[in-house]
Design an enzyme around this catalytic site. Structure first.
Site, PDB file in Angstrom:
ATOM      1  N   GLY A  12       0.778  -1.244   0.000  1.00 41.55           N
ATOM      2  CA  GLY A  12       0.000   0.000   0.000  1.00 41.55           C
ATOM      3  C   GLY A  12       0.805   1.287   0.000  1.00 41.55           C
ATOM      4  O   GLY A  12       0.302   2.330   0.424  1.00 41.55           O
ATOM      5  N   LYS A  88      -5.737  -8.775  -8.755  1.00 41.69           N
ATOM      6  CA  LYS A  88      -6.756  -9.601  -9.417  1.00 41.69           C
ATOM      7  C   LYS A  88      -7.221  -8.932 -10.708  1.00 41.69           C
ATOM      8  O   LYS A  88      -7.242  -7.697 -10.795  1.00 41.69           O
ATOM      9  CB  LYS A  88      -7.946  -9.785  -8.473  1.00 41.69           C
ATOM     10  CG  LYS A  88      -7.637 -10.703  -7.302  1.00 41.69           C
ATOM     11  CD  LYS A  88      -7.834 -12.159  -7.697  1.00 41.69           C
ATOM     12  CE  LYS A  88      -7.030 -13.153  -6.913  1.00 41.69           C
ATOM     13  NZ  LYS A  88      -7.057 -13.098  -5.485  1.00 41.69           N
ATOM     14  N   ILE A  90      -9.783  -7.459 -13.200  1.00 38.85           N
ATOM     15  CA  ILE A  90     -11.087  -6.812 -13.024  1.00 38.85           C
ATOM     16  C   ILE A  90     -12.053  -7.399 -14.055  1.00 38.85           C
ATOM     17  O   ILE A  90     -11.751  -7.392 -15.257  1.00 38.85           O
ATOM     18  CB  ILE A  90     -10.967  -5.277 -13.242  1.00 38.85           C
ATOM     19  CG1 ILE A  90      -9.911  -4.673 -12.311  1.00 38.85           C
ATOM     20  CG2 ILE A  90     -12.304  -4.593 -13.092  1.00 38.85           C
ATOM     21  CD1 ILE A  90     -10.298  -4.544 -10.879  1.00 38.85           C
ATOM     22  N   HIS A 106       1.532   0.931 -13.367  1.00 34.24           N
ATOM     23  CA  HIS A 106       2.358  -0.229 -13.724  1.00 34.24           C
ATOM     24  C   HIS A 106       3.831   0.144 -13.539  1.00 34.24           C
ATOM     25  O   HIS A 106       4.255   1.214 -13.984  1.00 34.24           O
ATOM     26  CB  HIS A 106       2.095  -0.635 -15.183  1.00 34.24           C
ATOM     27  CG  HIS A 106       2.823  -1.873 -15.572  1.00 34.24           C
ATOM     28  ND1 HIS A 106       2.393  -3.132 -15.199  1.00 34.24           N
ATOM     29  CD2 HIS A 106       3.975  -2.058 -16.260  1.00 34.24           C
ATOM     30  CE1 HIS A 106       3.246  -4.036 -15.662  1.00 34.24           C
ATOM     31  NE2 HIS A 106       4.214  -3.410 -16.300  1.00 34.24           N
ATOM     32  N   GLU A 176       6.582   6.113  -9.133  1.00 29.19           N
ATOM     33  CA  GLU A 176       5.156   5.773  -9.042  1.00 29.19           C
ATOM     34  C   GLU A 176       4.450   6.733  -8.089  1.00 29.19           C
ATOM     35  O   GLU A 176       3.380   7.258  -8.388  1.00 29.19           O
ATOM     36  CB  GLU A 176       4.992   4.337  -8.526  1.00 29.19           C
ATOM     37  CG  GLU A 176       5.471   3.271  -9.479  1.00 29.19           C
ATOM     38  CD  GLU A 176       5.223   1.885  -8.925  1.00 29.19           C
ATOM     39  OE1 GLU A 176       4.128   1.614  -8.427  1.00 29.19           O
ATOM     40  OE2 GLU A 176       6.151   1.056  -8.986  1.00 29.19           O
TER      41      GLU A 176
HETATM   42  C1  GRF Z   1       3.718  -1.217  -7.280  1.00 24.86           C
HETATM   43  O1  GRF Z   1       4.997  -1.343  -7.788  1.00 24.86           O
HETATM   44  C2  GRF Z   1       2.703  -1.156  -8.384  1.00 24.86           C
HETATM   45  O2  GRF Z   1       3.140  -0.509  -9.518  1.00 24.86           O
HETATM   46  C3  GRF Z   1       2.529  -2.604  -8.695  1.00 24.86           C
HETATM   47  O3  GRF Z   1       2.560  -3.256  -7.440  1.00 24.86           O
HETATM   48  C4  GRF Z   1       3.304  -2.468  -6.522  1.00 24.86           C
HETATM   49  C5  GRF Z   1       2.422  -2.176  -5.368  1.00 24.86           C
HETATM   50  O4  GRF Z   1       3.127  -1.516  -4.343  1.00 24.86           O
HETATM   51  N1  GRF Z   1       1.392  -2.824  -9.526  1.00 24.86           N
HETATM   52  P1  GRF Z   1       2.350  -0.844  -3.164  1.00 24.86           P
HETATM   53  O5  GRF Z   1       1.367  -1.856  -2.602  1.00 24.86           O
HETATM   54  O6  GRF Z   1       1.658   0.374  -3.697  1.00 24.86           O
HETATM   55  O7  GRF Z   1       3.415  -0.488  -2.173  1.00 24.86           O
END
Ligand code: GRF
Length: 202
Positions: A12, A88, A90, A106, A176
């Site tokens: 998270g 999962k 969708i 991603h 991200e």
């Molecule tokens: C992130 O790298 C996201 O891009 C990928 O899974 C990871 C989740 O990380 N789809 P978090 O749970 O937000 O720390």
């Protein structure tokens, strides 16, 4: 104030980044729901911060809602659905119901290193093994195919000095956290136009 739902499956950290920005006085959104496919750290974070949480499953299960239930719960209550590490697939009906209202983050530069089975560390391992010198993060709309919806924004990072997939993951995660809240804000301000597979910020 616009309302968003964030879907999670694990740690998270993206949820936290989106939450932190939502707490700025100039934010145009708040997190109305956090939805997960299982109990996880992200769900704990949501509960600690008094955000409504829901567990979702494709099948009917005690303490879980179905995607059909979510369609009803979200109707007129949620402006955008953000997949932030949700593992999962969708269901198509849900995707159609919320066309251009579901986005995903991603951890690579799509359309490379995406598709079925490419998630989490699998992405970073593939990137590391490929020998590419840059990676990055992509925010894109969700359609029926894995990682194929129109790209909203991307940011690249130099990974030429990284010695492992873990190092790449750390660099990408920082990006991200940066681009996901910006994409959310702009979409909710209606500052994004979609023309076939291309999107453009106004
Ligand atoms: C992130 O790298 C996201 O891009 C990928 O899974 C990871 C989740 O990380 N789809 P978090 O749970 O937000 O720390």
């Amino acid at each position: 104030m616009k309302k968003i739902a964030v879907f999670v499956s694990g740690r998270g950290s993206n949820l936290q980044a989106v939450y932190n920005v939502s707490k700025n006085p100039e934010s145009n959104y708040r997190i109305e729901y956090v939805v997960a496919d299982k109990e996880c750290l992200a769900i704990n974070f949501a509960k600690e911060n008094q955000i409504q949480t829901l567990l979702v499953s494709k099948e009917k299960k005690t303490n879980y809602v179905t995607f059909q239930n979510l369609i009803e719960i979200f109707s007129n209550k949620v402006d955008l659905i953000v997949l932030a590490g949700f593992l999962k697939k969708i269901p198509e009906e849900f995707v159609h119901k919320f066309k251009n209202k579901i986005i995903n983050i991603h951890p690579a530069l799509l359309p490379l290193f995406g598709g079925k089975g490419m998630y989490g560390m699998k992405v970073h391992s593939a990137v590391f093994e490929s020998g590419v010198k840059i990676s990055g993060a992509t925010v894109h709309f969700v359609n029926e195919e894995f990682d194929k919806g129109p790209i909203i924004c991307q940011k690249a990072v130099d990974i030429s000095n990284c010695n492992s997939s873990e190092e790449i993951a750390l660099k990408v995660l920082e990006i991200e956290h940066e681009i996901l809240p910006v994409a959310i804000k702009k979409i909710l301000e209606n500052e994004l136009v979609i023309e076939k597979n291309r999107t453009k910020f106004l």
